[in-house]
Design a protein around this motif. Sequence first.
Motif, PDB file in Angstrom:
ATOM      1  N   ALA A 161       5.101   2.868 -20.159  1.00 58.18           N
ATOM      2  CA  ALA A 161       4.352   1.610 -20.070  1.00 58.18           C
ATOM      3  C   ALA A 161       3.861   1.409 -18.650  1.00 58.18           C
ATOM      4  CB  ALA A 161       5.251   0.439 -20.469  1.00 58.18           C
ATOM      5  N   CYS A 162       2.740   0.694 -18.510  1.00 58.47           N
ATOM      6  CA  CYS A 162       2.248   0.356 -17.162  1.00 58.47           C
ATOM      7  C   CYS A 162       3.334  -0.413 -16.409  1.00 58.47           C
ATOM      8  CB  CYS A 162       1.003  -0.532 -17.224  1.00 58.47           C
ATOM      9  SG  CYS A 162      -0.348   0.058 -18.250  1.00 58.47           S
ATOM     10  N   GLU A 163       3.979  -1.310 -17.138  1.00 59.27           N
ATOM     11  CA  GLU A 163       4.966  -2.202 -16.534  1.00 59.27           C
ATOM     12  C   GLU A 163       6.182  -1.459 -15.983  1.00 59.27           C
ATOM     13  OE1 GLU A 163       6.793  -6.106 -15.904  1.00 59.27           O
ATOM     14  OE2 GLU A 163       7.801  -4.566 -17.064  1.00 59.27           O
ATOM     15  N   SER A 164       6.445  -0.246 -16.503  1.00 57.75           N
ATOM     16  CA  SER A 164       7.613   0.492 -16.004  1.00 57.75           C
ATOM     17  C   SER A 164       7.477   0.757 -14.501  1.00 57.75           C
ATOM     18  CB  SER A 164       7.753   1.845 -16.700  1.00 57.75           C
ATOM     19  OG  SER A 164       7.557   1.743 -18.064  1.00 57.75           O
ATOM     20  N   CYS A 165       6.252   0.937 -14.048  1.00 52.22           N
ATOM     21  CA  CYS A 165       6.051   1.217 -12.621  1.00 52.22           C
ATOM     22  C   CYS A 165       5.661  -0.036 -11.842  1.00 52.22           C
ATOM     23  CB  CYS A 165       4.967   2.270 -12.439  1.00 52.22           C
ATOM     24  SG  CYS A 165       5.440   3.855 -13.133  1.00 52.22           S
ATOM     25  N   HIS A 166       4.771  -0.851 -12.421  1.00 56.50           N
ATOM     26  CA  HIS A 166       4.335  -2.087 -11.751  1.00 56.50           C
ATOM     27  C   HIS A 166       5.224  -3.215 -12.287  1.00 56.50           C
ATOM     28  CE1 HIS A 166       0.631  -0.120 -10.283  1.00 56.50           C
ATOM     29  NE2 HIS A 166       0.557   0.448 -11.466  1.00 56.50           N
ATOM     30  N   ARG A 167       6.488  -3.204 -11.898  1.00 53.11           N
ATOM     31  CA  ARG A 167       7.459  -4.154 -12.469  1.00 53.11           C
ATOM     32  C   ARG A 167       7.131  -5.594 -12.100  1.00 53.11           C
ATOM     33  NH1 ARG A 167      12.945  -3.434 -10.688  1.00 53.11           N
ATOM     34  NH2 ARG A 167      13.286  -5.289 -11.934  1.00 53.11           N
ATOM     35  N   ALA A 215       3.503  11.844  -2.214  1.00 56.55           N
ATOM     36  CA  ALA A 215       4.345  10.911  -2.975  1.00 56.55           C
ATOM     37  C   ALA A 215       3.732   9.522  -2.851  1.00 56.55           C
ATOM     38  CB  ALA A 215       5.760  10.907  -2.421  1.00 56.55           C
ATOM     39  N   ARG A 216       3.588   8.835  -3.980  1.00 58.59           N
ATOM     40  CA  ARG A 216       2.951   7.507  -3.996  1.00 58.59           C
ATOM     41  C   ARG A 216       3.772   6.553  -4.838  1.00 58.59           C
ATOM     42  NH1 ARG A 216      -2.857   8.674  -3.672  1.00 58.59           N
ATOM     43  NH2 ARG A 216      -2.906  10.426  -2.216  1.00 58.59           N
ATOM     44  N   ILE A 217       3.923   5.365  -4.311  1.00 51.43           N
ATOM     45  CA  ILE A 217       4.623   4.336  -5.057  1.00 51.43           C
ATOM     46  C   ILE A 217       3.587   3.387  -5.666  1.00 51.43           C
ATOM     47  CG2 ILE A 217       4.894   2.596  -3.243  1.00 51.43           C
ATOM     48  CD1 ILE A 217       7.918   2.712  -4.046  1.00 51.43           C
ATOM     49  N   PHE A 253      -9.588   1.425  -4.735  1.00 51.87           N
ATOM     50  CA  PHE A 253      -8.229   1.276  -5.252  1.00 51.87           C
ATOM     51  C   PHE A 253      -7.418   2.551  -5.084  1.00 51.87           C
ATOM     52  CE2 PHE A 253     -10.774  -1.954  -7.421  1.00 51.87           C
ATOM     53  CZ  PHE A 253     -10.080  -3.068  -6.990  1.00 51.87           C
ATOM     54  N   GLY A 254      -6.103   2.397  -5.029  1.00 50.82           N
ATOM     55  CA  GLY A 254      -5.209   3.507  -4.740  1.00 50.82           C
ATOM     56  C   GLY A 254      -4.993   3.590  -3.235  1.00 50.82           C
ATOM     57  N   TRP A 255      -3.897   4.245  -2.843  1.00 53.54           N
ATOM     58  CA  TRP A 255      -3.509   4.295  -1.421  1.00 53.54           C
ATOM     59  C   TRP A 255      -4.523   5.023  -0.556  1.00 53.54           C
ATOM     60  CZ3 TRP A 255       0.217   1.239   0.407  1.00 53.54           C
ATOM     61  CH2 TRP A 255       1.197   0.778  -0.455  1.00 53.54           C
ATOM     62  N   LYS A 256      -5.358   5.901  -1.181  1.00 49.72           N
ATOM     63  CA  LYS A 256      -6.451   6.532  -0.420  1.00 49.72           C
ATOM     64  C   LYS A 256      -7.806   6.094  -0.970  1.00 49.72           C
ATOM     65  CE  LYS A 256      -3.816  10.443   1.306  1.00 49.72           C
ATOM     66  NZ  LYS A 256      -3.874  11.167   2.589  1.00 49.72           N
TER      67      LYS A 256
HETATM   68  C1  HEC Z   1       4.337   6.301 -13.322  1.00 52.37           C
HETATM   69  C2  HEC Z   1       4.078   5.091 -12.617  1.00 52.37           C
HETATM   70  C3  HEC Z   1       2.826   4.312 -12.959  1.00 52.37           C
HETATM   71  C4  HEC Z   1       2.410   3.867 -14.189  1.00 52.37           C
HETATM   72  C5  HEC Z   1       3.058   4.096 -15.542  1.00 52.37           C
HETATM   73  C6  HEC Z   1       1.189   3.120 -13.956  1.00 52.37           C
HETATM   74  N1  HEC Z   1       0.891   3.102 -12.629  1.00 52.37           N
HETATM   75 FE1  HEC Z   1      -0.658   2.109 -11.796  1.00 52.37          FE
HETATM   76  N2  HEC Z   1      -0.214   2.959 -10.008  1.00 52.37           N
HETATM   77  C7  HEC Z   1       0.831   3.834  -9.775  1.00 52.37           C
HETATM   78  C8  HEC Z   1       0.682   4.438  -8.475  1.00 52.37           C
HETATM   79  C9  HEC Z   1       1.616   5.461  -7.847  1.00 52.37           C
HETATM   80  C10 HEC Z   1      -0.507   3.914  -7.928  1.00 52.37           C
HETATM   81  C11 HEC Z   1      -1.152   4.309  -6.594  1.00 52.37           C
HETATM   82  C12 HEC Z   1      -2.089   5.459  -6.949  1.00 52.37           C
HETATM   83  C13 HEC Z   1      -2.711   6.186  -5.805  1.00 52.37           C
HETATM   84  O1  HEC Z   1      -2.496   5.889  -4.653  1.00 52.37           O
HETATM   85  O2  HEC Z   1      -3.459   7.110  -6.084  1.00 52.37           O
HETATM   86  C14 HEC Z   1      -1.035   2.972  -8.919  1.00 52.37           C
HETATM   87  C15 HEC Z   1      -2.174   2.190  -8.725  1.00 52.37           C
HETATM   88  C16 HEC Z   1      -2.699   1.333  -9.676  1.00 52.37           C
HETATM   89  C17 HEC Z   1      -3.820   0.440  -9.453  1.00 52.37           C
HETATM   90  C18 HEC Z   1      -4.556   0.251  -8.129  1.00 52.37           C
HETATM   91  C19 HEC Z   1      -3.910  -0.837  -7.322  1.00 52.37           C
HETATM   92  C20 HEC Z   1      -4.412  -0.925  -5.904  1.00 52.37           C
HETATM   93  O3  HEC Z   1      -4.026  -1.872  -5.201  1.00 52.37           O
HETATM   94  O4  HEC Z   1      -5.142  -0.073  -5.430  1.00 52.37           O
HETATM   95  C21 HEC Z   1      -4.081  -0.162 -10.645  1.00 52.37           C
HETATM   96  C22 HEC Z   1      -5.196  -1.162 -10.931  1.00 52.37           C
HETATM   97  C23 HEC Z   1      -3.131   0.345 -11.600  1.00 52.37           C
HETATM   98  N3  HEC Z   1      -2.295   1.230 -10.968  1.00 52.37           N
HETATM   99  C24 HEC Z   1      -3.101  -0.016 -12.933  1.00 52.37           C
HETATM  100  C25 HEC Z   1      -2.259   0.571 -13.867  1.00 52.37           C
HETATM  101  C26 HEC Z   1      -2.375   0.382 -15.296  1.00 52.37           C
HETATM  102  C27 HEC Z   1      -3.409  -0.481 -15.992  1.00 52.37           C
HETATM  103  C28 HEC Z   1      -1.382   1.125 -15.865  1.00 52.37           C
HETATM  104  C29 HEC Z   1      -1.121   1.356 -17.340  1.00 52.37           C
HETATM  105  C30 HEC Z   1      -2.220   1.939 -18.077  1.00 52.37           C
HETATM  106  C31 HEC Z   1      -0.650   1.746 -14.777  1.00 52.37           C
HETATM  107  N4  HEC Z   1      -1.212   1.401 -13.596  1.00 52.37           N
HETATM  108  C32 HEC Z   1       0.452   2.540 -14.968  1.00 52.37           C
HETATM  109  C33 HEC Z   1       1.887   4.095 -10.635  1.00 52.37           C
HETATM  110  C34 HEC Z   1       1.850   3.831 -11.989  1.00 52.37           C
END
Ligand code: HEC
Length: 470
Positions: A107-113, A205-207, A255-258
């Motif tokens: 789930a998306c929420e598993s990472c973005h708690r 590694a990215r959080i 969006f994303g860390w880079k």
């Molecule tokens: C396994 C962990 C994980 C899951 C599951 C996950 N994300 Fe993320 N999310 C990340 C990480 C890590 C990044 C940073 C990515 C990067 O730097 O490239 C990120 C970045 C993002 C961002 C950009 C935020 C920003 O400030 O730049 C969005 C929007 C996002 N995720 C939405 C979602 C959505 C919607 C889902 C479900 C479909 C989801 N994520 C599922 C780990 C996760």
Amino acid sequence: MSRLIGFGRLPRPFGLAVLLAVAALILAARPPFARALFEPGEERPGGAATALKARDSRAFTHPSAGMSLDRRLDFGLGDALFRKRWASSPSSTTASDGLGPLFNARACESCHRRDGRGQVPDPGAPAVSLVLRLGLPGGGAEPTYGHQLQNAAIQGFRPEGRLTLAYDEVPVALAGGEVASLRRPAYGVADLAQGPLAPDVQVSARIAPPMIGLGLLEAIPAADIVARADPDDADGDGISGRAQRLGPEARLGRFGWKAAQPDIAAQAADAFATDIGLSTPLIRRSRGDCTERQPACLAAPAGDDPAEGVEVTARMFDLTVFYARHLAVPARPAARDPEVLAGKALFLAAGCSACHVPAWVTGRDGVDPELAGQRIYPYTDLLLHDMGPGLADGKAEGEAAGAEWRTPPLWGIGLTAEVGGRTEFLHDGRARNLIEAILWHGGEAERARDAVIALSPAERARLITFLQSL
Ligand code: HEC
Ligand code: HEC
């Protein structure tokens, strides 16, 4: 008036005199810049869309203020999809299956708690919200394992491997006798399912970053962001700042860390594919990050919707993106507190705002009504900066070099502990608190970092009080 401030028992004229004297004392005790520093509006960093709710563990979960009931219902549906735990195919409901075969989370929420940031795994525990990106020098994927190491798999498949992590403590002396300690991470991979990684592999590694205010960042006109870039440091302030450019159309990355994704939809599609292994209208790959060297993975059953031929239908995808666009930024009730304003003055004096640009105005073209034309306070320029060798991961992405990172927004950063139960900052969560996050700054930000090292302990505490108020 006397009743309001508790001087009710004093004779009136005396009460007024005391009040005036106290007011004069307060004004004199406040740093002279404090009043001038407060900008009306700052207490609502997301403009009219700011969530005026309690600063508690749910502070990041609220929708943009000012939404119609219909749109709030859509936000609720998007919320459910963001929390939805996907199942493997075939399952009894095609609307919820298609997971993997390889994935990092269900789930998306598993990472973005709680819509907040991810966390570094405890020693020995599996990494969930800390992922390992893989790549090769020219920008391609790792030939066997693809763009990301998936440490989970559906039944009948082996996870690709597991991230290993060790820290090494490095002390840093600060003015006034304080000493901080930075933990320097070393990443590795273990239990690789298909042999070693390519010898020239680059890893990062990215959080997971917090999810608030993303629609507002998306609504800043690209021309305004590009106007602040100074790739050759023409103004000689030691800070360049480059725009991330993506694809044949050279779209601005945000969006994303880079800053490797141009908008929320692209980032969400990438997350569905890479993190969960699901296809969407934007990325029609039902086996996510499987490569040609993983034929069994490519042959696994998909959970495609019979009508649309993807696992996440257009409606489900749009609702998820809508939700991500409208997670509101919390209000800052302490914005005019004198200690906070004194800390803000130190933030500006140290040069932090050269990259963490306080204010922007969102555009109106094609922008959702709640987010259009708002003065916002994200504290970012959305540009790439060379942060020096300490933070470099050596993995290029788009235009970003190994040492370059996008300035992250600082709004909501003071709520990290409330929302997540602990604090971990920077792209891989290596900083355990805000001071450590600042001390890791190098490269273009070296001067700002040194200014913080030189502050007295009391001043450093004020700077942190300001960051905590965001
Ligand atoms: C396994 C962990 C994980 C899951 C599951 C996950 N994300 Fe993320 N999310 C990340 C990480 C890590 C990044 C940073 C990515 C990067 O730097 O490239 C990120 C970045 C993002 C961002 C950009 C935020 C920003 O400030 O730049 C969005 C929007 C996002 N995720 C939405 C979602 C959505 C919607 C889902 C479900 C479909 C989801 N994520 C599922 C780990 C996760
Ligand atoms: C040259 C541009 C630049 C300057 C100047 C700068 N920063 Fe940053 N800041 C960044 C970048 C880029 C990152 C992300 C680095 C990473 O994750 O590896 C960052 C990260 C942070 C973070 C962690 C954010 C998070 O979400 O994890 C904090 C806190 C922070 N900066 C505060 C400050 C303060 C306070 C100052 C002034 C003393 C400052 N920064 C000066 C560019 C800058």
